[in-house]
Enzyme design. Structure first.
Site, PDB file in Angstrom:
ATOM      1  N   ASN A  85     -10.115  -0.172  -0.299  1.00 25.54           N
ATOM      2  CA  ASN A  85      -8.775  -0.101  -0.255  1.00 25.54           C
ATOM      3  C   ASN A  85      -8.118  -0.684  -1.614  1.00 25.54           C
ATOM      4  OD1 ASN A  85      -6.090  -0.374   0.163  1.00 25.54           O
ATOM      5  ND2 ASN A  85      -6.421  -1.126   2.323  1.00 25.54           N
TER       6      ASN A  85
ATOM      7  N   CYS B   9       0.724  -1.213   0.190  1.00 23.92           N
ATOM      8  CA  CYS B   9      -0.097   0.136   0.045  1.00 23.92           C
ATOM      9  C   CYS B   9       0.941   1.397  -0.087  1.00 23.92           C
ATOM     10  CB  CYS B   9      -0.875   0.083   1.125  1.00 23.92           C
ATOM     11  SG  CYS B   9      -2.092  -1.552   1.119  1.00 23.92           S
TER      12      CYS B   9
ATOM     13  N   HIS C 170      -3.068   6.963   2.021  1.00 26.26           N
ATOM     14  CA  HIS C 170      -3.497   5.760   1.523  1.00 26.26           C
ATOM     15  C   HIS C 170      -5.036   5.529   2.035  1.00 26.26           C
ATOM     16  CE1 HIS C 170      -4.234   1.622   0.665  1.00 26.26           C
ATOM     17  NE2 HIS C 170      -4.074   1.437   2.033  1.00 26.26           N
TER      18      HIS C 170
HETATM   19  N1  ACO Z   1     -18.988  -7.862   9.220  1.00 29.55           N
HETATM   20  C1  ACO Z   1     -19.489  -7.906  10.459  1.00 29.55           C
HETATM   21  N2  ACO Z   1     -18.885  -8.282  11.652  1.00 29.55           N
HETATM   22  C2  ACO Z   1     -17.490  -8.400  11.385  1.00 29.55           C
HETATM   23  C3  ACO Z   1     -16.945  -8.203  10.232  1.00 29.55           C
HETATM   24  C4  ACO Z   1     -17.670  -7.953   9.242  1.00 29.55           C
HETATM   25  N3  ACO Z   1     -17.270  -7.965   7.847  1.00 29.55           N
HETATM   26  N4  ACO Z   1     -15.492  -8.290  10.346  1.00 29.55           N
HETATM   27  C5  ACO Z   1     -15.474  -8.491  11.643  1.00 29.55           C
HETATM   28  N5  ACO Z   1     -16.573  -8.466  12.449  1.00 29.55           N
HETATM   29  C6  ACO Z   1     -16.793  -8.982  13.798  1.00 29.55           C
HETATM   30  C7  ACO Z   1     -15.540  -9.752  14.300  1.00 29.55           C
HETATM   31  O1  ACO Z   1     -15.810 -11.171  14.226  1.00 29.55           O
HETATM   32  C8  ACO Z   1     -15.794  -9.392  15.885  1.00 29.55           C
HETATM   33  O2  ACO Z   1     -17.045  -9.996  16.363  1.00 29.55           O
HETATM   34  P1  ACO Z   1     -16.903 -10.502  17.986  1.00 29.55           P
HETATM   35  O3  ACO Z   1     -16.681  -9.152  18.950  1.00 29.55           O
HETATM   36  O4  ACO Z   1     -18.288 -11.364  17.967  1.00 29.55           O
HETATM   37  O5  ACO Z   1     -15.645 -11.234  18.086  1.00 29.55           O
HETATM   38  C9  ACO Z   1     -16.181  -7.748  15.866  1.00 29.55           C
HETATM   39  O6  ACO Z   1     -16.593  -7.707  14.434  1.00 29.55           O
HETATM   40  C10 ACO Z   1     -14.991  -6.810  15.798  1.00 29.55           C
HETATM   41  O7  ACO Z   1     -13.846  -7.167  15.337  1.00 29.55           O
HETATM   42  P2  ACO Z   1     -12.513  -6.486  15.240  1.00 29.55           P
HETATM   43  O8  ACO Z   1     -11.574  -7.218  14.252  1.00 29.55           O
HETATM   44  O9  ACO Z   1     -12.200  -6.351  16.629  1.00 29.55           O
HETATM   45  O10 ACO Z   1     -13.141  -5.217  14.629  1.00 29.55           O
HETATM   46  P3  ACO Z   1     -12.173  -3.840  14.655  1.00 29.55           P
HETATM   47  O11 ACO Z   1     -13.055  -2.813  15.112  1.00 29.55           O
HETATM   48  O12 ACO Z   1     -10.908  -3.963  14.919  1.00 29.55           O
HETATM   49  O13 ACO Z   1     -12.536  -3.463  12.966  1.00 29.55           O
HETATM   50  C11 ACO Z   1     -10.946  -3.577  11.150  1.00 29.55           C
HETATM   51  C12 ACO Z   1     -11.894  -4.410  12.051  1.00 29.55           C
HETATM   52  C13 ACO Z   1     -11.851  -2.545  10.269  1.00 29.55           C
HETATM   53  C14 ACO Z   1     -10.344  -4.512   9.997  1.00 29.55           C
HETATM   54  C15 ACO Z   1      -9.981  -2.510  11.873  1.00 29.55           C
HETATM   55  O14 ACO Z   1      -9.307  -3.393  12.737  1.00 29.55           O
HETATM   56  C16 ACO Z   1      -9.200  -1.816  11.141  1.00 29.55           C
HETATM   57  O15 ACO Z   1      -9.680  -0.772  10.404  1.00 29.55           O
HETATM   58  N6  ACO Z   1      -7.903  -2.119  10.877  1.00 29.55           N
HETATM   59  C17 ACO Z   1      -7.195  -1.432  10.002  1.00 29.55           C
HETATM   60  C18 ACO Z   1      -6.833  -2.433   9.101  1.00 29.55           C
HETATM   61  C19 ACO Z   1      -6.827  -1.842   7.604  1.00 29.55           C
HETATM   62  O16 ACO Z   1      -7.652  -0.869   7.244  1.00 29.55           O
HETATM   63  N7  ACO Z   1      -6.395  -2.769   6.722  1.00 29.55           N
HETATM   64  C20 ACO Z   1      -6.340  -2.208   5.332  1.00 29.55           C
HETATM   65  C21 ACO Z   1      -5.274  -2.807   4.901  1.00 29.55           C
HETATM   66  S1  ACO Z   1      -3.716  -2.356   5.405  1.00 29.55           S
HETATM   67  C22 ACO Z   1      -3.478  -0.869   5.018  1.00 29.55           C
HETATM   68  O17 ACO Z   1      -3.968  -0.684   3.955  1.00 29.55           O
HETATM   69  C23 ACO Z   1      -2.599  -0.070   5.773  1.00 29.55           C
END
Ligand code: ACO
Length: 325
Positions: A282, A119, A252
């Site tokens: 993304n 990225c 990004h």
């Molecule tokens: N739909 C519904 N529920 C979901 C989904 C989904 N697509 N994905 C995860 N969940 C659930 C999980 O199972 C979990 O459930 P639980 O509490 O019953 O166990 C709950 O949602 C929370 O999951 P987390 O992984 O803790 O969610 P979080 O708030 O961390 O959000 C996310 C996840 C959006 C990926 C976040 O961590 C994030 O924004 N991370 C940054 C990563 C990113 O943007 N990466 C892109 C690529 S990297 C880059 O380009 C830099």
């Protein structure tokens, strides 16, 4: 020595198949996986993304974006004397997508190579092209970010497959007496390889390990917000500018919460943040040049504006480029 390189044209391309969160939720439900528009929008800001058809490659998307950028620069393909393509989803193991793009453009002879910094690929590629122009190795470079991330998504993993999309963005970067790129700041820290990776590789005709994307979302989130602020501040310092000088921030386009967090740390009003993640998802190395082109074509970013580009992602690799349009 040429004092500067400057962007003289931008272009972009999205494959026509637009997939909304509702479309994706329906597809996943058919596989017994639950997600919703509400969850995706609240956690990421993404409403839709574009997916390329199975026979479309990164170089196809790159070609469409490159043609637009070359036209916007008032150039023809024969003026291009350097091609750098940032991609983590190349057409083949080798040759590079840049060589394939060169052939599609109907040109030959100039250096062409891919940069693989996930990225951050576009800020890496732009920095390399800037250095080559300023040392006299090129005068008119084509710098492209192009991805078909849909090919490496695990559609049984709802925590990652809702985040990404396909697309390409391109710029023409030319030698200039007027300031364009003012400063860059690039970094990597390989100890974080495991938090965001596609660990598989090809060996003896087989794929060894998983060929699909794995991510520790929370670890990525924390690192991304910290390093994006550091890279922006280092770049401003190198250029002798301050955060209040920035007209537009193009981070990004990974996640609206990371992007807004970065803008807040830089004390920038959110109106100065260019946002396309809502419509593109993304698109990894393509996200910054895609957002730049959308902002230029909509008339938001105008000649002379001070623009901060920021990449962050797998590696971990990150960086920033500060430029005058
Ligand atoms: N739909 C519904 N529920 C979901 C989904 C989904 N697509 N994905 C995860 N969940 C659930 C999980 O199972 C979990 O459930 P639980 O509490 O019953 O166990 C709950 O949602 C929370 O999951 P987390 O992984 O803790 O969610 P979080 O708030 O961390 O959000 C996310 C996840 C959006 C990926 C976040 O961590 C994030 O924004 N991370 C940054 C990563 C990113 O943007 N990466 C892109 C690529 S990297 C880059 O380009 C830099």
């Amino acid at each position: 020595m040429i004092p500067f390189s400057r962007i003289t044209g931008t272009g972009s391309y999205l494959p026509p198949r637009r997939v909304t969160n509702e479309d994706l939720a329906k597809d996943l439900a058919a596989r017994g996986i639950e997600t919703s528009d509400e969850w995706i929008v609240a956690r990421t800001g993404i409403h839709a993304r574009h997916f390329a058809d199975a026979d479309v490659t990164s170089s196809d998307l790159a070609f469409a974006a490159a043609k637009q950028a070359i036209e916007a620069a008032g150039r023809s393909a024969s003026d291009i004397d350097l091609i750098v393509v940032a991609t983590s989803t190349p057409d083949m193991v080798f040759p590079s997508s840049a060589c394939i793009l060169q052939n599609k453009l109907g040109i030959a002879g100039c250096p062409a190579f891919d940069v693989q910094a996930v990225c951050s690929g576009f800020v890496y590629a732009l920095t390399v092209a800037d250095a080559m122009i300023r040392t006299g190795m090129a005068k008119c470079a084509l710098v492209v970010g192009a991805e078909v991330f849909s090919r490496i998504l695990d559609f049984t993993d709802r925590t990652t497959c809702v985040l990404f999309g396909d697309g390409a963005g391109a710029v023409v970067l030319e030698a200039s007496d007027e300031p364009g790129i003012l400063a860059s700041d690039l970094h990597a820290d390989g100890k974080h390889v495991g938090i965001l990776c596609v660990p598989g590789h090809v060996s003896g005709g087989n794929v060894i390990g998983s060929p699909l994307l794995h991510m520790d979302g929370q670890a990525v989130f924390k690192l991304a917000v910290r390093v994006l602020e550091e890279a922006a501040r280092a770049t401003l310092q190198k250029a002798g500018k301050s955060d209040t000088d920035i007209d537009w921030l193009i981070p990004h386009q990974a996640n609206i919460r990371i992007m807004e967090g970065t803008a807040k740390k830089l004390k920038l009003p959110l109106e100065k943040l260019i946002v396309t993640v809502n419509e593109h998802g993304n698109t990894s190395a393509a996200s910054i040049p895609l957002a730049l082109d959308v902002a230029v074509r909509s008339g938001k970013i105008r000649p002379g504006d001070l623009v901060m580009l920021e990449g962050v992602g797998g590696g971990f690799a990150w960086g920033a480029v500060l430029l005058n349009m």
